[in-house]
Design an enzyme around this catalytic site. Structure first.
Site: not given
Ligand SMILES: CC(=O)Nc1ccn([C@H]2C[C@H](O)[C@@H](CO)O2)c(=O)n1
Length: 104
Positions: A21, A24, A74
């Site tokens: 990955k 993000t 991703e």
């Molecule tokens: C607060 C927090 O940790 N939020 C997130 C937000 C997104 N992700 C991941 C999910 C997807 O793979 C990508 C795209 O947003 O990032 C995450 O792990 N934690």
């Protein structure tokens, strides 16, 4: 203050730690990462240290512009990526793509 940590859902952290990955997608509350800075990765649920990454860029990205190339970076299927983002950031069109590389 330059942020020095970022969290990922625990089930996604193997993808970060393996280098699979490389982006993000986050909302404006996480658009303050600084290119060139090194950041510690933690699991969101248990705050376990996973690895370190270097931030490469932070760019605006509209939800409607998320495509197969973003999904590839991703390391997720496009439909799953869009479902996750809709669940985490409901009705948010204005997002940010954070590009990074694993510190080995
Ligand atoms: C607060 C927090 O940790 N939020 C997130 C937000 C997104 N992700 C991941 C999910 C997807 O793979 C990508 C795209 O947003 O990032 C995450 O792990 N934690």
């Amino acid at each position: 203050m330059i942020p020095t940590s970022i969290t990922f859902f625990e089930y996604l952290t193997p993808l970060v730690a393996s280098g699979a990955k490389t982006i993000t997608i986050r909302d404006a509350s996480e658009n303050h990462y600084v290119p060139g800075s090194q950041v510690e990765v933690f699991t969101l649920e248990t705050h376990q240290k996973v690895c370190d990454i270097t931030i490469l860029s932070v760019e605006p990205l509209a939800f409607d512009d998320i495509n197969a190339f973003h999904a590839q970076q991703e390391s997720l299927p496009l439909d799953e990526l869009k479902q996750i983002i809709q669940k985490v950031y409901p009705n948010q069109q204005s997002l940010f793509m954070i590009s990074f590389e694993l510190v080995k």
